[in-house]
Design a protein around this motif. Structure first.
Motif, PDB file in Angstrom:
ATOM      1  N   LEU A 180       0.846  -1.192   0.000  1.00  0.00           N
ATOM      2  CA  LEU A 180       0.000   0.000   0.000  1.00  0.00           C
ATOM      3  C   LEU A 180       0.883   1.245   0.000  1.00  0.00           C
ATOM      4  CD1 LEU A 180      -2.910   1.151   0.178  1.00  0.00           C
ATOM      5  CD2 LEU A 180      -2.626   1.146   2.677  1.00  0.00           C
ATOM      6  N   ARG A 181       0.884   1.960  -1.118  1.00  0.00           N
ATOM      7  CA  ARG A 181       1.655   3.202  -1.215  1.00  0.00           C
ATOM      8  C   ARG A 181       0.801   4.372  -0.741  1.00  0.00           C
ATOM      9  NH1 ARG A 181       3.523   1.794  -7.321  1.00  0.00           N
ATOM     10  NH2 ARG A 181       5.406   0.569  -6.874  1.00  0.00           N
ATOM     11  N   VAL A 182       1.400   5.208   0.104  1.00  0.00           N
ATOM     12  CA  VAL A 182       0.704   6.384   0.630  1.00  0.00           C
ATOM     13  C   VAL A 182       1.628   7.591   0.562  1.00  0.00           C
ATOM     14  CG1 VAL A 182      -0.797   5.037   2.159  1.00  0.00           C
ATOM     15  CG2 VAL A 182       1.423   5.828   3.002  1.00  0.00           C
ATOM     16  N   PRO A 183       1.071   8.817   0.557  1.00  0.00           N
ATOM     17  CA  PRO A 183       1.896  10.028   0.550  1.00  0.00           C
ATOM     18  C   PRO A 183       2.207  10.495   1.967  1.00  0.00           C
ATOM     19  CG  PRO A 183      -0.377  10.605   0.182  1.00  0.00           C
ATOM     20  CD  PRO A 183      -0.354   9.106   0.415  1.00  0.00           C
ATOM     21  N   LEU A 246      -0.007  -4.366  -5.642  1.00  0.00           N
ATOM     22  CA  LEU A 246       0.127  -2.936  -5.392  1.00  0.00           C
ATOM     23  C   LEU A 246      -1.207  -2.202  -5.362  1.00  0.00           C
ATOM     24  CD1 LEU A 246       3.072  -2.349  -7.879  1.00  0.00           C
ATOM     25  CD2 LEU A 246       3.259  -2.166  -5.397  1.00  0.00           C
ATOM     26  N   PHE A 247      -1.341  -1.314  -4.366  1.00  0.00           N
ATOM     27  CA  PHE A 247      -2.501  -0.427  -4.269  1.00  0.00           C
ATOM     28  C   PHE A 247      -2.014   0.957  -3.839  1.00  0.00           C
ATOM     29  CE2 PHE A 247      -4.383  -4.604  -3.675  1.00  0.00           C
ATOM     30  CZ  PHE A 247      -5.557  -4.533  -4.406  1.00  0.00           C
ATOM     31  N   HIS A 248      -2.770   1.985  -4.230  1.00  0.00           N
ATOM     32  CA  HIS A 248      -2.475   3.356  -3.829  1.00  0.00           C
ATOM     33  C   HIS A 248      -3.635   3.918  -3.024  1.00  0.00           C
ATOM     34  CE1 HIS A 248       0.348   4.041  -7.558  1.00  0.00           C
ATOM     35  NE2 HIS A 248       0.876   3.211  -6.654  1.00  0.00           N
ATOM     36  N   PHE A 249      -3.292   4.704  -1.996  1.00  0.00           N
ATOM     37  CA  PHE A 249      -4.317   5.455  -1.262  1.00  0.00           C
ATOM     38  C   PHE A 249      -3.749   6.821  -0.914  1.00  0.00           C
ATOM     39  CE2 PHE A 249      -6.424   6.946   2.620  1.00  0.00           C
ATOM     40  CZ  PHE A 249      -7.739   6.977   2.156  1.00  0.00           C
ATOM     41  N   ARG A 299      -7.427   1.773  -8.599  1.00  0.00           N
ATOM     42  CA  ARG A 299      -7.478   0.324  -8.356  1.00  0.00           C
ATOM     43  C   ARG A 299      -8.100   0.024  -6.995  1.00  0.00           C
ATOM     44  NH1 ARG A 299      -2.818  -4.231  -7.385  1.00  0.00           N
ATOM     45  NH2 ARG A 299      -4.183  -6.004  -7.712  1.00  0.00           N
ATOM     46  N   LEU A 300      -7.716   0.779  -5.996  1.00  0.00           N
ATOM     47  CA  LEU A 300      -8.302   0.605  -4.665  1.00  0.00           C
ATOM     48  C   LEU A 300      -9.769   1.012  -4.662  1.00  0.00           C
ATOM     49  CD1 LEU A 300      -7.384  -0.189  -1.712  1.00  0.00           C
ATOM     50  CD2 LEU A 300      -7.330   2.264  -1.276  1.00  0.00           C
ATOM     51  N   GLU A 301     -10.083   2.079  -5.369  1.00  0.00           N
ATOM     52  CA  GLU A 301     -11.465   2.558  -5.402  1.00  0.00           C
ATOM     53  C   GLU A 301     -12.407   1.515  -6.008  1.00  0.00           C
ATOM     54  OE1 GLU A 301     -10.920   6.178  -7.509  1.00  0.00           O
ATOM     55  OE2 GLU A 301     -10.139   7.270  -5.750  1.00  0.00           O
ATOM     56  N   LEU A 302     -11.903   0.693  -6.930  1.00  0.00           N
ATOM     57  CA  LEU A 302     -12.728  -0.351  -7.536  1.00  0.00           C
ATOM     58  C   LEU A 302     -13.173  -1.405  -6.510  1.00  0.00           C
ATOM     59  CD1 LEU A 302     -10.906  -0.951 -10.950  1.00  0.00           C
ATOM     60  CD2 LEU A 302     -13.173   0.054 -10.599  1.00  0.00           C
ATOM     61  N   LEU A 303     -12.423  -1.520  -5.405  1.00  0.00           N
ATOM     62  CA  LEU A 303     -12.808  -2.473  -4.360  1.00  0.00           C
ATOM     63  C   LEU A 303     -13.961  -1.954  -3.513  1.00  0.00           C
ATOM     64  CD1 LEU A 303      -9.318  -3.712  -3.070  1.00  0.00           C
ATOM     65  CD2 LEU A 303     -10.844  -4.816  -4.723  1.00  0.00           C
TER      66      LEU A 303
END
Length: 335
Positions: A180-183, A246-249, A299-303
């Motif tokens: 999970l990649r985050v800023p 991989l997922f982004h938030f 991609r995360l939003e699709l979940l």
């Protein structure tokens, strides 16, 4: 620890059939949170605990009561920890996340960000635990945002490279893991200096003129939202093994440090005329930063996990109100 459930049992007796409801004890799911003393780790522990999970938190130099002291760079210690507590999920928050510190103390940072991650991934695969590895938007160079999961990383600094290597080690040794990649993160802090976002309070509350970066575009994100994503991803992935990789938030609001500071001033009805935007990149920092490493989170939003990032103004007020002059006494109660 266990939680109660209910089971219907049919009781056969001469001349009648009786439906009986019995209480059944179901073992609570276990989550191991590394870096549980840190900014994100504390939020993750709280999120899982509030949802009824059995939480095992680890720390090292800042380990405190109710947390386990564990040196994650000690392979035997990590192996023993997982064998003893057999977690269902591991959320790996522990990292050296300060880019300038990583530049100065590279070996120690790589030991934690890469080698310890590799050990955790191997042991997670062995014991069958779902591993969630927290990574960073700094794996990208910031030249062509927004970045999707399939875009090629190109980190500009040692910190970004160490997080990218941690990702690769995670997925190499534990193919079923989630990265999970985050800023940049902020949230409930023990000191305003604990986050690059809340540290801006020291600039806002003074009346002395100060310059703040107005070049690098950031997407400040509340740790409570990241923690909720971690829990919901855990629950979903344990039911659906196709949820991996991989997922982004990220928060949705694009802001420079100057804009964040002005927003903080507005939230607390403080003046901001002493804050001066710096429109040239400062040369003082040890580590290069990407200008705009915005993450594409589709991609995360699709979940459809139903986690909407909190508005910055509201969230930063929650984080900073204990440090306002008339509220500092409350720190002894709540912090």
């Amino acid at each position: 620890m266990s939680c109660a459930g209910a089971e219907l049992r049919i009781n056969f007796s001469p001349g009648r059939v009786q439906l009986v409801q019995e209480e059944v004890l179901v073992p609570a799911q276990r989550v191991l949170v590394t870096g549980a003393t840190g900014l994100l780790g504390r939020a993750v522990c709280r999120e899982f605990q509030n949802a009824g999970w059995l939480v095992i938190g680890t720390g090292f130099r800042r380990a405190r009561p109710r947390l386990l002291r564990c040196d994650l760079t000690d392979e035997d210690a990590v192996r023993g920890l997982l064998q003893e507590y057999t977690p269902d999920v591991i959320v790996h928050c522990a990292a050296e996340r300060r880019p300038d510190v990583v530049e100065r103390h590279t070996e120690a940072a790589v030991n934690l960000n890469v080698h310890a991650t590799s050990t955790l991934a191997k042991e997670a695969a062995t014991c069958g635990a779902l591993l969630i590895y927290i990574s960073s938007d700094y794996v990208f160079d910031g030249r062509n945002p927004p970045y999707g999961e399939d875009d090629s990383p190109n980190p500009l600094n040692v910190y970004g490279r160490s997080k990218l290597e941690g990702e690769r080690e995670t997925l190499r040794h534990c193919p079923g893991a989630v990265v999970l990649r985050v800023p940049v993160l902020f949230g409930e802090v023990e000191s305003v200096m604990e986050s690059a976002v809340t540290s801006l309070w020291t600039k806002v509350e003074t009346t002395e003129s100060c310059t703040l970066d107005h070049c690098q575009q950031r997407f400040p994100t509340d740790t409570r939202d990241v923690a909720a994503v971690c829990r919901k991803l855990s629950e979903r992935a344990r039911q659906d093994p196709s949820i991996r990789g991989l997922f982004h938030f990220s928060g949705k609001e694009q802001m420079t440090k100057y804009e964040m500071a002005v927003s903080i001033a507005q939230a607390f009805n403080l003046p901001s005329h002493h804050l001066i935007p710096l429109t040239e990149q400062p040369a003082a920092a040890a580590a290069l930063r990407p200008i705009n490493s915005q993450l594409n989170c589709s991609r995360l939003e699709l979940l459809d996990l139903s986690v909407t990032p909190r508005p910055f103004g509201t969230a930063v007020t929650d984080a900073l109100w204990p440090f306002t002059p008339d509220k500092r006494w409350r720190q002894t109660v709540f912090h």
